[in-house]
Design a protein around this motif. Structure first.
Motif, PDB file in Angstrom:
ATOM      1  N   GLU A 145       0.824  -1.220   0.000  1.00  0.00           N
ATOM      2  CA  GLU A 145       0.000   0.000   0.000  1.00  0.00           C
ATOM      3  C   GLU A 145       0.852   1.262   0.000  1.00  0.00           C
ATOM      4  OE1 GLU A 145      -3.441   0.058  -0.398  1.00  0.00           O
ATOM      5  OE2 GLU A 145      -2.792  -1.993  -0.886  1.00  0.00           O
ATOM      6  N   ALA A 148       1.500   1.717  -3.455  1.00  0.00           N
ATOM      7  CA  ALA A 148       0.258   1.957  -4.194  1.00  0.00           C
ATOM      8  C   ALA A 148      -0.219   3.405  -4.081  1.00  0.00           C
ATOM      9  CB  ALA A 148      -0.837   1.008  -3.691  1.00  0.00           C
ATOM     10  N   LYS A 149       0.145   4.082  -3.016  1.00  0.00           N
ATOM     11  CA  LYS A 149      -0.294   5.465  -2.822  1.00  0.00           C
ATOM     12  C   LYS A 149       0.185   6.390  -3.930  1.00  0.00           C
ATOM     13  CE  LYS A 149      -0.818   5.501   2.223  1.00  0.00           C
ATOM     14  NZ  LYS A 149      -0.323   6.088   3.493  1.00  0.00           N
ATOM     15  N   ARG A 156      -3.143   1.046  -9.048  1.00  0.00           N
ATOM     16  CA  ARG A 156      -3.200   0.517  -7.685  1.00  0.00           C
ATOM     17  C   ARG A 156      -3.880  -0.852  -7.678  1.00  0.00           C
ATOM     18  NH1 ARG A 156      -6.034   4.464  -5.562  1.00  0.00           N
ATOM     19  NH2 ARG A 156      -4.180   5.791  -5.567  1.00  0.00           N
ATOM     20  N   ARG A 160      -2.150  -4.441  -6.523  1.00  0.00           N
ATOM     21  CA  ARG A 160      -2.732  -5.293  -5.481  1.00  0.00           C
ATOM     22  C   ARG A 160      -3.003  -6.700  -5.999  1.00  0.00           C
ATOM     23  NH1 ARG A 160      -7.147  -0.851  -3.242  1.00  0.00           N
ATOM     24  NH2 ARG A 160      -5.712   0.308  -1.876  1.00  0.00           N
ATOM     25  N   GLY A 209      -9.480  -0.020  -7.003  1.00  0.00           N
ATOM     26  CA  GLY A 209      -8.343   0.804  -6.614  1.00  0.00           C
ATOM     27  C   GLY A 209      -8.708   2.023  -5.806  1.00  0.00           C
TER      28      GLY A 209
END
Length: 294
Positions: A145, A148-149, A156, A160, A209
């Motif tokens: 994460e 992913a930010k 995103r 994942r 996402g």
């Protein structure tokens, strides 16, 4: 001081329509984060003291408002009333009062990995090996994460699916294998049961996402109430709770946009007093800020 106390509900009455407008905007969100916290209510001596509840509803980035609600109890009719007509994702803890809301099929449950993690953290002293294994896996989920930010929603989601989904499948298989070996009422047993009972909601963030791994947005929005409660200690009445919810909504939504809450509140109350309920959209904090900067 009595005069100042009188200003609080009267100013809340003036601003209620603006907060209702914020509520409508929040209910248009794709994703809402929600949580609650207790508050002591003094009452009038016949129906008090008792424990009331503040609830927070955090709108998504397209509807950037944070709205609070007060109820005299933690019964599910509070969130059910607030969320009436809502269709979208609701990220919350596993409070059973939300079950009826999810049952409609219009509101999709998203659980919180931070909340789940606490169960395993609390089990460290009684089953260190199992607890630390799960904590290490959860840490890896949060590592994903962190990366992913920096991405947009589609990127995103792809990240994942590539990295978090296989790890979650491993975690689920391990939990299924371990659960029969655990004492149901032990800390590690509680932790495993919580994770498995809420598994579908815990992995929901893999589907979109725009979803988050946890409900920290709502928990952080309640932090100001938790800190303030140490100073003001209790509410005087239900009316005081409703008034406080209005003011918290205005202040937190203003802070969300980097505004000075005092300057925003002063202007909003002056303009509502002068113009009534006309042009309330102009007083929403993001639009008020845009007008100020133009």
């Amino acid at each position: 001081r009595k005069t100042q106390w009188g200003w609080v509900p009267r100013s809340a009455d003036k601003a209620t329509a603006l907060v209702d407008l914020m509520k409508q905007e929040v209910l248009a969100s794709k994703v809402i984060h929600t949580d609650d916290t207790p508050v002591r209510v003094q009452g009038d001596g016949q129906d008090g003291p008792f424990t009331g509840r503040f609830w927070v509803y955090v709108g998504d980035a397209a509807h950037p408002y944070t709205v609070y609600d007060y109820t005299p109890s933690r019964k599910r009719d509070g969130p059910a009333r607030f969320l009436e007509g809502y269709e979208g994702y609701l990220q919350a803890d596993a409070f059973g009062g939300y079950d009826g809301i999810y049952a409609s099929g219009e509101v999709i449950e998203v659980a919180c990995w931070a909340h789940c993690r606490r169960y395993f953290y609390d089990a460290r002293s009684t089953d260190s090996n199992r607890a630390h294994r799960m904590l290490a896996w959860v840490r890896r989920l949060y590592d994903v994460e962190r990366d992913a930010k920096k991405l947009d929603a589609q990127q995103r989601l792809a990240l994942r699916q590539e990295q978090s989904k296989p790890l979650l499948e491993t975690m689920k298989q391990w939990l299924d294998e371990q659960q029969p070996k655990l004492l149901p009422k032990s800390p590690i047993g509680d932790a495993a049961n919580y994770a498995l009972n809420n598994w579908n909601a815990l992995i929901r963030y893999l589907d979109d996402g725009d979803l988050d791994i946890d409900n920290n947005e709502a928990e952080q929005a309640l932090r100001g109430i938790a800190i303030g409660r140490r100073n003001w200690l209790f509410l005087g009445s239900d009316r005081g709770g409703r008034a406080a919810a209005v003011h918290y909504s205005l202040i937190q939504s203003a802070k969300r946009h980097g505004l000075d809450p005092f300057a925003y509140l002063r202007d909003v109350l002056l303009r509502i007093t002068a113009q009534g309920q006309a042009n309330l959209h102009e007083l929403l904090p993001d639009r008020w800020k845009a007008a100020l900067e133009s």
